[in-house]
Structures are given as structure tokens and as C-alpha cells.
Design a protein around this motif. Structure first.
Motif, mmCIF file in Angstrom:
data_model
loop_
_atom_site.group_PDB
_atom_site.id
_atom_site.type_symbol
_atom_site.label_atom_id
_atom_site.label_comp_id
_atom_site.label_asym_id
_atom_site.label_seq_id
_atom_site.Cartn_x
_atom_site.Cartn_y
_atom_site.Cartn_z
ATOM 1 N N ILE A 1 0.840 -1.202 0.000
ATOM 2 C CA ILE A 1 0.000 0.000 0.000
ATOM 3 C C ILE A 1 0.875 1.252 0.000
ATOM 4 O O ILE A 1 0.615 2.214 -0.725
ATOM 5 C CB ILE A 1 -0.961 0.001 1.208
ATOM 6 C CG1 ILE A 1 -1.921 -1.181 1.119
ATOM 7 C CG2 ILE A 1 -1.748 1.317 1.268
ATOM 8 C CD1 ILE A 1 -2.755 -1.398 2.368
ATOM 9 N N LYS A 2 1.938 1.223 0.803
ATOM 10 C CA LYS A 2 2.816 2.395 0.911
ATOM 11 C C LYS A 2 3.446 2.750 -0.435
ATOM 12 O O LYS A 2 3.525 3.921 -0.801
ATOM 13 C CB LYS A 2 3.905 2.148 1.961
ATOM 14 C CG LYS A 2 4.821 3.357 2.165
ATOM 15 C CD LYS A 2 5.658 3.228 3.427
ATOM 16 C CE LYS A 2 6.768 2.240 3.282
ATOM 17 N NZ LYS A 2 7.711 2.311 4.424
ATOM 18 N N HIS A 3 3.862 1.740 -1.190
ATOM 19 C CA HIS A 3 4.608 1.998 -2.427
ATOM 20 C C HIS A 3 3.726 2.037 -3.672
ATOM 21 O O HIS A 3 4.166 2.547 -4.703
ATOM 22 C CB HIS A 3 5.704 0.953 -2.604
ATOM 23 C CG HIS A 3 6.760 1.007 -1.546
ATOM 24 N ND1 HIS A 3 7.566 2.102 -1.359
ATOM 25 C CD2 HIS A 3 7.110 0.114 -0.593
ATOM 26 C CE1 HIS A 3 8.384 1.878 -0.351
ATOM 27 N NE2 HIS A 3 8.120 0.682 0.136
ATOM 28 N N GLN A 4 2.504 1.509 -3.592
ATOM 29 C CA GLN A 4 1.674 1.441 -4.795
ATOM 30 C C GLN A 4 0.336 2.161 -4.633
ATOM 31 O O GLN A 4 -0.546 2.016 -5.470
ATOM 32 C CB GLN A 4 1.419 -0.024 -5.169
ATOM 33 C CG GLN A 4 2.699 -0.788 -5.466
ATOM 34 C CD GLN A 4 2.424 -2.238 -5.845
ATOM 35 O OE1 GLN A 4 1.433 -2.541 -6.508
ATOM 36 N NE2 GLN A 4 3.292 -3.135 -5.433
ATOM 37 N N ARG B 1 -8.045 -3.704 -2.554
ATOM 38 C CA ARG B 1 -7.844 -4.955 -1.815
ATOM 39 C C ARG B 1 -7.627 -6.115 -2.787
ATOM 40 O O ARG B 1 -6.778 -6.980 -2.549
ATOM 41 C CB ARG B 1 -9.055 -5.242 -0.923
ATOM 42 C CG ARG B 1 -9.244 -4.276 0.236
ATOM 43 C CD ARG B 1 -10.607 -4.512 0.891
ATOM 44 N NE ARG B 1 -10.813 -3.701 2.078
ATOM 45 C CZ ARG B 1 -11.201 -2.426 2.059
ATOM 46 N NH1 ARG B 1 -11.378 -1.811 0.896
ATOM 47 N NH2 ARG B 1 -11.386 -1.764 3.196
ATOM 48 N N ALA B 2 -8.380 -6.114 -3.870
ATOM 49 C CA ALA B 2 -8.271 -7.204 -4.851
ATOM 50 C C ALA B 2 -6.876 -7.252 -5.482
ATOM 51 O O ALA B 2 -6.308 -8.330 -5.691
ATOM 52 C CB ALA B 2 -9.332 -7.037 -5.940
ATOM 53 N N ALA B 3 -6.320 -6.078 -5.776
ATOM 54 C CA ALA B 3 -4.980 -6.030 -6.370
ATOM 55 C C ALA B 3 -3.931 -6.544 -5.388
ATOM 56 O O ALA B 3 -2.970 -7.218 -5.783
ATOM 57 C CB ALA B 3 -4.656 -4.598 -6.790
ATOM 58 N N THR C 1 -8.092 -12.650 4.179
ATOM 59 C CA THR C 1 -6.886 -12.273 4.926
ATOM 60 C C THR C 1 -6.513 -10.823 4.652
ATOM 61 O O THR C 1 -6.212 -10.063 5.573
ATOM 62 C CB THR C 1 -5.706 -13.187 4.541
ATOM 63 O OG1 THR C 1 -6.022 -14.528 4.897
ATOM 64 C CG2 THR C 1 -4.429 -12.759 5.260
ATOM 65 N N VAL C 2 -6.570 -10.418 3.381
ATOM 66 C CA VAL C 2 -6.239 -9.039 3.027
ATOM 67 C C VAL C 2 -7.216 -8.080 3.698
ATOM 68 O O VAL C 2 -6.822 -7.056 4.265
ATOM 69 C CB VAL C 2 -6.247 -8.838 1.495
ATOM 70 C CG1 VAL C 2 -6.107 -7.359 1.150
ATOM 71 C CG2 VAL C 2 -5.125 -9.643 0.850
ATOM 72 N N SER C 3 -8.496 -8.401 3.651
ATOM 73 C CA SER C 3 -9.507 -7.522 4.261
ATOM 74 C C SER C 3 -9.303 -7.409 5.764
ATOM 75 O O SER C 3 -9.503 -6.334 6.350
ATOM 76 C CB SER C 3 -10.915 -8.054 3.959
ATOM 77 O OG SER C 3 -11.212 -7.916 2.588
ATOM 78 N N ARG C 4 -8.923 -8.517 6.402
ATOM 79 C CA ARG C 4 -8.683 -8.477 7.852
ATOM 80 C C ARG C 4 -7.519 -7.544 8.184
ATOM 81 O O ARG C 4 -7.601 -6.701 9.080
ATOM 82 C CB ARG C 4 -8.386 -9.885 8.393
ATOM 83 C CG ARG C 4 -7.996 -9.889 9.880
ATOM 84 C CD ARG C 4 -7.651 -11.286 10.355
ATOM 85 N NE ARG C 4 -6.557 -11.886 9.608
ATOM 86 C CZ ARG C 4 -5.278 -11.591 9.791
ATOM 87 N NH1 ARG C 4 -4.912 -10.675 10.692
ATOM 88 N NH2 ARG C 4 -4.342 -12.204 9.081
ATOM 89 N N SER D 1 -14.064 -0.642 -7.207
ATOM 90 C CA SER D 1 -13.208 -1.007 -6.083
ATOM 91 C C SER D 1 -12.858 0.219 -5.254
ATOM 92 O O SER D 1 -12.552 1.274 -5.803
ATOM 93 C CB SER D 1 -11.909 -1.644 -6.601
ATOM 94 O OG SER D 1 -12.178 -2.805 -7.342
ATOM 95 N N THR D 2 -12.883 0.047 -3.955
ATOM 96 C CA THR D 2 -12.438 1.117 -3.067
ATOM 97 C C THR D 2 -10.924 1.077 -2.977
ATOM 98 O O THR D 2 -10.335 0.024 -2.717
ATOM 99 C CB THR D 2 -13.042 0.941 -1.660
ATOM 100 O OG1 THR D 2 -14.462 0.960 -1.773
ATOM 101 C CG2 THR D 2 -12.593 2.063 -0.737
#
Length: 385
Positions: A21-24, A29-31, A42-45, A70-71
């Protein structure tokens, strides 16, 4: 799988998501799930935890092709701050660093070469306190302190094993500074944290194998391979300044004769210059060279020759795609860059390796160690949370 293994994987997954998230950013969430192979659950958690803790925010929705909108996720830059410290023989630099590696406040403080570790650490604690108060920094957002310094460092235990420049041996730096400040402390060799900074936001972005060389009060190097700093068995990989060039040469601070750094580093250059006439600073030596004084021309050009030799030796050993020149000599006197590059490719670089790598200036210059130290502290924090 044992519980501690599960806990380790959770921490690693959290750090991986955070770094993506920091670099991109902004990113969905899907990406993230597609890149990491983690399940959407797991990503959503992890995203939920980071958002609840105030590290992330959700941005506008965008359409992903013909599917659902997508959010997108982005960082709250000021949500986490850390303290980055560069500790050198004659000075201390302190900066408050945000998530993106920006120095939001900072200052430089003089240090005497014979100052004890205890005095230095108490001063660092006091100056951090003053810096945060004078700049109205919310200390609740400060998650730790990172320190980069010259020498052999046990980065796992936070102990300075040996530093010629500081005159320290077996100093429990991280433990003592935490007692003074209350913050968790991470330490590492100055060039390794500078290499981390260059890799994350400087000249080494996109490089697979980068050698960073530091020429200043000492001579050293750091190697980044596939985004990771190569440390060696005892975290002392890269200490090229103490490779022997001339066994009958000048005495080095380390107690050996003829170390590479005795032909290049600032103290050695000034020591040699003062055999001719009083020279108080490296700036005076370069002024004498510009004025055409033969002894100064000789000393500086000999140093540049050994810089080029150092580059050739490192390139022969590690075969990098990029070499970054850094350190006080490279930062203060940018004109030497062209001279060193010309020496490399006309005289010293082994023929089969010419054209296989680029020689670059440091993009972060004198802020590199502070930025890298601050980011190192943040990495430790998010890995352990």
C-alpha cells in the motif's frame, strides 16, 4: 504449524500488505490479494486492522473494467512518525520521518570525537525531546528511533560491536537509549540504512543489485540484492575500508597499516596535508587544489584514483547493475563525480564489465542515513505489531 510460526506469518503478511500500500497507493484490496497470493479474507482483515489503527484511509471508488467498483486504499502519511539518527565522529543528525520517508523536522548537532557513549546517548535523548516540542510533534505518533552509525553492529541485539570512528566497543546502544527515551530503538551500520533509503525512495529504485559506496570520514559499502541488504554472517559485509592495500602504508585508526581508507578518508587526507602546512578542513584542502597547489592536487587526485580502484574491486566482486557514490566527499564536492567516473572507465574498470553497470550519485545525499534509519524503525514496528 506451531503457534509461533503462525504468529510470524501473520506479522509478515501484515508488513507485506503495508509495504504494498505504501509503495503502490492508491490500490485496491483485490490487487493486493492478486499480488501476494493471500486470500481476500486475509487481506480484508489486515486492511481492517490498519484502518482501525489510523494508518490507512479509503479514497474514491474507481471502475475496474466492467466489474464492480473497487475502493482504493492509501496511507495516512502522518499516522506514524519515527526518529532517524545519523551518528558520526563529529556530528549527530536527527530527523522526524513520516511513512513516506519525508523528514518533517530535523537538525544537526556538533559532537566531539572523544565524547563517551553515555554522554552521546543522553544528548540524543535531550535533543529528540527538544526537537519534538519545538516543532509541535505529536509524540503519540512516534513509534521508535532508528540509528545509523559507522562500524560493526549487531542489528538483532542493538549492540555496537566495534566502531573505529566513534571509539566504541560492545556498547549496548539500543537498550540504553530505550531506557533514556522510552522508545524502541533499532540500530544498523550507516551505509546499510542509507542503502535501504536509496532503495526505497532514491537512486536504487528498480535496481536488482546495487552497490552503495561511502567516502567520507571512513570508507565502506553496502550491497542490495533483490531488495534485501546483504549482511554476511556478522552483519559486517561491505567493510572494504579495512581491506589491506599496502602493508607498509599509513597506520589506520583500526590499528592496521595500509588500509584502503587511509588513502581516501578525510582524516587521512588532512593528516597528510598538515605535513605541508596547516589545513583545518577538507574544504581548505579542495580550495588549495583549485588554486593549483601541487601537494593538494596530488593528495586529492590520489584519493580519486583509489575511489576508482574501489569501484572496480566492488564491481568485480559483486557484479552490480548500479553503483551509488555517497558520503561526505561525494556530497560536499559533486565535481569529483565526473573525475571518478572517467578514471573508472578509462583506467580501472575491468574490460568485460564496462557497460554492464551505471555509476550514480546518491539522490538523498546528506539526508540518506536519517531517512533510512527512520524507515528502518518503522519496518521493525510494523513487523512486530
Amino acid at each position: 504449524m506451531k503457534k509461533h510460526d503462525q504468529d510470524f506469518m501473520k506479522r509478515q503478511n501484515r508488513l507485506t500488505v503495508f509495504e504494498i500500500i505504501k509503495h503502490q497507493q492508491p490500490i485496491s484490496r483485490a490487487a493486493i490479494a492478486k499480488q501476494t497470493g493471500m486470500s481476500p479474507t486475509t487481506v480484508s482483515r489486515i486492511v481492517g486492522e490498519l484502518t482501525e489503527e489510523g494508518y490507512l484511509l479509503e479514497t474514491e471508488q474507481v471502475s475496474a473494467g466492467l466489474g464492480r467498483k473497487s475502493t482504493l486504499l492509501a496511507m495516512v502519511d502522518a499516522a506514524v512518525l519515527s526518529v532517524g539518527v545519523e551518528l558520526d565522529r563529529h556530528q549527530i543528525k536527527i530527523g522526524i520521518v513520516d511513512i513516506q520517508g519525508n523528514v518533517v523536522a530535523g537538525d544537526t548537532y556538533p559532537r566531539s570525537a572523544d565524547e563517551s557513549a553515555e554522554v552521546t546517548l543522553k544528548r540524543i535523548g535531550a535533543e529528540i525531546d527538544r526537537l519534538t516540542k519545538s516543532n509541535q510533534i505529536d509524540c503519540a505518533r512516534l513509534i521508535g528511533i532508528g540509528i545509523g552509525l559507522p562500524g560493526i553492529v549487531d542489528n538483532d541485539t542493538g549492540v555496537v560491536i566495534f566502531s573505529v570512528q566513534l571509539g566504541w566497543k560492545n556498547v549496548r546502544l539500543a537498550e540504553r537509549l530505550k531506557e533514556i527515551t522510552g522508545y524502541d530503538v533499532a540500530i544498523d551500520n550507516e551505509l546499510k540504512v542509507k542503502a535501504l533509503a536509496e532503495h526505497m525512495k532514491g537512486a536504487a529504485i528498480g535496481s536488482n543489485r546495487t552497490a552503495l559506496l561511502g567516502f567520507g570520514n571512513g570508507v565502506g559499502s553496502a550491497l542490495i540484492v533483490d531488495g534485501e541488504i546483504y549482511r554476511g554472517k556478522t552483519n559486517s559485509a561491505g567493510e572494504i575500508g579495512h581491506t589491506t592495500i599496502d602493508p607498509n602504508g599509513m597506520m589506520c585508526d583500526c590499528g592496521k597499516a595500509g588500509c584502503l581508507q587511509t588513502f581516501i578518508n578525510i582524516n587521512s587526507l588532512l593528516s597528510e596535508a598538515n605535513k605541508i602546512r596547516p589545513v583545518r578542513s577538507i574544504e581548505e584542502l579542495f580550495e588549495a587544489r583549485r588554486a593549483g597547489e601541487r601537494w593538494a592536487v596530488y593528495l586529492v587526485e590520489r584519493a580519486l584514483m583509489y575511489m576508482a580502484i574501489t569501484i572496480n574491486n566492488v564491481v568485480c566482486m559483486y557484479n552490480p547493475d548500479s553503483v551509488i557514490l555517497s558520503g561526505e566527499l561525494a556530497d560536499k564536492f559533486p565535481e569529483i563525480y565526473e573525475e571518478v567516473v572517467e578514471l573508472c572507465f578509462t583506467r580501472f574498470v575491468w574490460e568485460p564489465l564496462r557497460g554492464t553497470f551505471a555509476i550514480m550519485r546518491s539522490e538523498l545525499n546528506e539526508q540518506g542515513v536519517v531517512i533510512g534509519s527512520g524507515l528502518m524503525s518503522q519496518n521493525c514496528f510494523f513487523a512486530l505489531e
